[in-house]
Write an enzyme that holds these catalytic residues in place. Sequence first.
Site, short mmCIF file in Angstrom:
data_model
loop_
_atom_site.label_atom_id
_atom_site.label_comp_id
_atom_site.label_asym_id
_atom_site.label_seq_id
_atom_site.Cartn_x
_atom_site.Cartn_y
_atom_site.Cartn_z
N LYS A 1 -6.78 18.90 5.47
CA LYS A 1 -6.21 18.90 3.94
C LYS A 1 -5.93 17.67 3.29
CE LYS A 1 -1.87 19.25 6.31
NZ LYS A 1 -0.60 20.20 6.42
N CYS B 1 8.71 22.76 13.58
CA CYS B 1 7.73 22.15 14.35
C CYS B 1 7.46 20.70 13.76
CB CYS B 1 6.40 22.92 14.46
SG CYS B 1 5.15 22.86 13.19
S1 SF4 Z 1 7.16 25.28 11.60
FE1 SF4 Z 1 7.70 24.45 9.62
S2 SF4 Z 1 6.67 22.28 9.50
FE2 SF4 Z 1 5.98 23.76 11.49
S3 SF4 Z 1 4.05 24.57 10.34
FE3 SF4 Z 1 5.48 25.79 10.22
S4 SF4 Z 1 6.38 25.78 8.32
FE4 SF4 Z 1 5.27 23.91 8.61
#
Ligand code: SF4
Length: 1502
Positions: free
Chosen positions: A1136, A1404
Amino acid sequence: MAPPIGFVSTREDAAARVAYLFSETVLSVQPNLKASPSVGFQHALDRMVHHKVRGIVAKRGTLPSIYSVRHNADPFLTVVEELGKTPFVSVTAPSSTLPAAITHLAKLAKFPVVIHVSMSRSFADFSEIISLRQLGFTLIQSFSLQEAQDLAIASHILATRIGKGVIHFFHQHEGEETPIPFEKVSKLDNVVYRSARVYGVGAENVVDNKGHWDNTAGDVSSESAMDRTIVDETNIDQRNLIHDLTRVDYTTAAGLFQATEAVFDIIRVALGRTYKAFDYHGAGNADTALLIFGSSAKDFITAIRQADSGNIYSKVGVITVRIYRPWSAEKLLATIPQSVKRLGVLEQIHRQTTKWGPVLLDVISSLNSDLSTTTAIPVVVGYQLGYLDNKTIGQALRGISQNIQSKTPIQNLLVGGPVSHDVDLEYHLSQPELETAYSKMLFNVFGARLSILNSLDSNESGIPQTISSNPEYGFGAYLAKEEEKEVFVSKLQKAINANVFTNQETKNLVLRWLLLNRESSSTLSEVGAELISSLESDGSEIACEFLKDKAFFLGTTSWIIGSDAWSYDPGTSGVHNVIASGKNVNVLIIDSQPYTARATTDVSRRKKDIGLYAMNYSNSYVASIAVYSSYTQALQALIEADKFAGPSIVIAYLPYNEETDSALNVLQETKKAVDSGYWPLYRWDPRPDDSGLPNFQLDSQALKKELKDFLERENHLAQLARRVPIFGENIAGSYGSNLRSQQRRKAKDAYSKLIDSLTGPPLTILFASDGGTAENLAKRLHRRAKGRGLGAVVMAMDDFLVEDLVAEENLVIVTSTAGQGEFPQNGRKFWETIKSSTDLNLTSVHYAVFGLGDSHYWPRKQDAVYYNKPSKDLNYRLEILGAKRIVGLGLGNIQDPDGHETAYLVWEIQLWKALGVDGVGVFVDESPPATNEDIKIQSNYLRGTIVEGLNDETTGGISASDFQVAKFHGVYLQDDRDIREHRKASGLEPAYSFMIRVRMPAGISTPAQWLAIDQIADENGNHTFKITTRGTYQLHGVIKKNLKSAVKAINAALLDTIAACGDANRNLVCAGLPYNHSLHKELTSYARDLSEHLLPRMTAYHEIWLTDGNDEKKLVAGNATVDFEPLYGASYLPRKFKIAIAMPPHNDVDVFAHDVGLIAIVDAEGKLAGFNVLAGGGMGVTHNNKKTYPRTGSLLGYVKKEDVVVVCEKIMLIQRDNGDRKARNQARLQYTIDHMGIDVFRQKTEEILGFKFEEAHAFRFESNIDHFGWVKDERGLNHFTMFVENGRIQDTPDVRIKAGLREIALAMKSGGEFRLTGNQHVILSNIAEKDMPAVTRLIAEYKLDNLRHSGLRLSSSACVGFPTCGVAIAESERYLPIFISKLESYLEELGLRHDSVILRMTGCPNGCVRPWLAEVAMVGKAYGAYNLMLGGGYDGQRLNKLYRSSVNEEQALELLKPLFKRWALERREGEHFGDFLIRAGVIKPTLEGKKFHDDVAEEDDE
Ligand code: SF4
């Protein structure tokens, strides 16, 4: 303090233990959800169960069954049902639960059930016992711990003998009592046995005519073992017994009394203690006696004993009642000393409903009976006994004595303090905190019109809550209100007839109102409101008179609110009466039983489906709602119920285990219930529609069987199905059954194919994998095994039937490690089964296990155990079950030079060797699985097989390769993580749905576009939408069949979704800048130009999404229509690409976090001159992979504004050609620049640009937050920056932000804009003065102002995380508000309530809300565990650093609080938290991305 072994120390303990020993079933009524289960009766019951104590009457080899039932779940209904199975049923209950159960108790009195009732010490309401006096129970009272044990035994013997119910009651003792020894089981056996002889029958027959009495029971517990070592050979010699009961008639009160005394006699002989129906305490020559029916009898006795002889009450005696029913006048008369001239009767009754107390009447009738031989009947004076303690008892006695000795004693004097009517409730009927969700909704919807008829918190008229909370009370209140209203209406009618209103407008309104009222019109309240204001301005005397009752003008909506306890028996609960009345009254029944706990409830106890009950009645509006599943549907149902001119029954789901459950728990439980069909959402209007049928609207996907049967029975199904075919299919098939059968068919076909292909020795390869690595490894092993001639199969662990394991010859398992050493999702069921299995014999199985882990994931020594835990556990467990190892456990470690492969390759060679196939010449197609790059190239300019995937009705998802391609279309396949496991366990595929992200440069949309998105979310999505950190709309929960129409609708609103995700330039983010219109306008035009210029030119988008039935393409204005990508080529970008534009001093877009950051530079006149260009910012990180790190953009230099588009293009092209296309975690521009070096990168860019960057201009940022509130721009237009917590636009019972913003969009009649910020907030922009009154009113009305939030909350943001993000490993959006609430009061104490601290949370390390730039960040590491990051800069220029890894909530709070305190005390003027932490040496500054992992506060222990 626990009593010594073999002793009991509380009356409840003693009674419960006896109940357990003498019963096959004990029902323990739980007083209060908040009460600890280890108090009261339950404590003893738990202990008996824990020690597996054998009951005296339990069948050989079985233990008594214990049911704990909540007080509000109609507990006594269970007793009725249990009695059908065994005669040995007992109940333990607080007295406060008895009045509500009176209808059941009337039945129970005819069975040999024993109910042990505990009353609170000082506040007991003896009317709860007294009210049962005519039901036929024998009522026995205990006064001490020893008595509680002895009379509990007596009660059980008695009930068994007379075949009728016995209630044994006592009040609790305040504090600890001196423990007494248990009566040993052996002695109790003996008592019962002897009692049998006394009654003249064999013991077997007394206890159980089926013969399962066993008094030589083998010991299975320590308690009973201990008991039986001290066998006490008590002999109850029949000759010692006074009573012979062999000829007693138990059908008469006298017979029953005789039987009770006889059992007391047995107790006397067996246990050595004597009990009588009445006791007298005091001097034999007393002239005054007090009969006390209350909890302070003992205190009276003590006070009298201790009184000096001169004391007015020294010659007062006290009579206590042990056998309250049957009442023996004879025994009472025999108890009262002849010397007594005055008799006081003290009844501890909180609300006396009759002039004379019931016990007083018993006493008076005894004294006046034929049995009375007393010539001079004493003067009898009744008293109401209130609250007394040791200190006030003397005073009370003085008062009683003075009154009773006076010539004209006053009757019904209150002795002691008055007792609040509700204070004695061991449980409280006020609504638990959580349940207020629905009350809030009602209030929100109906406001002043709302009338809750059985308001649980009101304390009106002294009506006890047990009464005021029930439907009949509410219904009575409704009828009373109706009568009042009738009087009001007739007064109004008379007034109009008499022409008393002088004002013509008022007259007209009154006439209109009267008419509408007669028609029960839904517009009554509107006219009523007008009428009120007209009367107010009228000001006449008659107007004021009517205004006193102005609530009637608004046409109240009447609601009765109750719990699911009403569902056990709609007849007795009063719901039936409401339905049958046909009156316009609404009943809201809140069911709180958690879906996951439904299996643990007693199967014989079934709540009635009140919804069905009411539908069968055919006169009521019925709805089933769940606010945590669909707020909108719930709202709609409440409104419809109000409008329906007749009874409405709304059953509402709000599952929770404890009142302290968070909304998150409730939401997850609700989802499971709705998804499975356990709690369908529907609305039913009995009025026929056009087709002549009642209107049934199913609002959820699944339908439970009972409801389906009802619809079928009513012959509605066929017709409904004909009208709405898909809907009908849902009903007929029950959700998921079609899908399931198709999936089974597929699986069977695949399996048959597999069997056909098997040739060599078998090898079963199982995998457990969340991220796909273990799965890929297992599949590669499978290919290689087949190449070596093995008959190999491969599947997920959970797809394999554990029972089949025994038949396996060779088994290989590959598993990765999830969370804190847990199995990945698709291996958990398998593991749980073999972990707890004791009868699996795997001695003929050969096995090998390979695990994938990360030795650095849990850096602390104490957490090292999590490394590769699943594989280690599995390896050990298989060995324990007898399986033989083929090769040793293989442990792949991501930290090894080649990652997992390092250990794997060695292990695999060993495996082939051990299987004897290492020398086999193999040809295996080792071509690696398709990479993202392959998929892009093969997708034919982003077509893939999306169209076919959308048409495939056998699954709610799309293929893995289409998943990658669809991202370029702004569409993401997701599934509901909350119910993933639950669906898997039910054999269903995940609950797939799609996320759609909109492309909307600079985040600007019109009010009409806002309304369109709002509508699409309602019609196609999950009724909510999110404002993302790229300042755009994101819709969730769009199921496949709605996907195309949703994308079409977005395009129809002149927006699109192209490249909102995928490896291309993403949505352009631009500074909010509400105060400077002209500058903002110019920046916006650059944002749009850049977005258009860098837009993929694919035509696939139009083909797939915008074709209509005739396959005609609908073009979005300005987009090319040829398959040629001049900028991207067929493989697009490696990853991206993100661009943001900031305007100093506000860094609200976090300009350093993007691949390209443009810092606007203005000239001396304040006009845009050009941009400083940053390159190489990026936030994506992989935990514990130090090759990945966040990076802030590097300053390349300054360019003129007219060059900015081409500069961005060239930077993107260099990244296109130089980005890493092999390792996606190294593919972003940030790594390209670091690999290349910033100077080389700048030089390359300048080369293809053909000009050089100028030296960067000076700039200064102050913050990276949004600035909330109103500002006016230079044109005089108004802008309001509104806080939207984590960007989520949804209605909740607390705040209706979605509804509010919808109203505001409608109120922006003169135009204006909705600008979405990169911090997930909304700017209501360009609002003209004439729209201001309406907009500001709506902001206030919907509570959308920002003043009520703390500085911390206003500066916080969270990514989506659970439940939709597929890679989330921890909660974020749903949890951050809860976490902040836990800090806010502390910050307030420190005086930091209004200080801004940038706090971000992600599920995450992908970094969607740019956590690495926050002053405080919590980055998900495992479910419930986060890496705590500190030290980011307030202006968004400095990265933070790891402070502690894997902290849970408690630890995070413990770590943060002292730091906030230090900041409050030690900070310098204007010093921000992140800066302070660095100055104070708490954390080292991270000055560039590559240093992110250096100098962390917490070093690895390894
Ligand atoms: S957990 Fe939150 S930071 Fe991780 S990919 Fe999903 S939306 Fe994005």
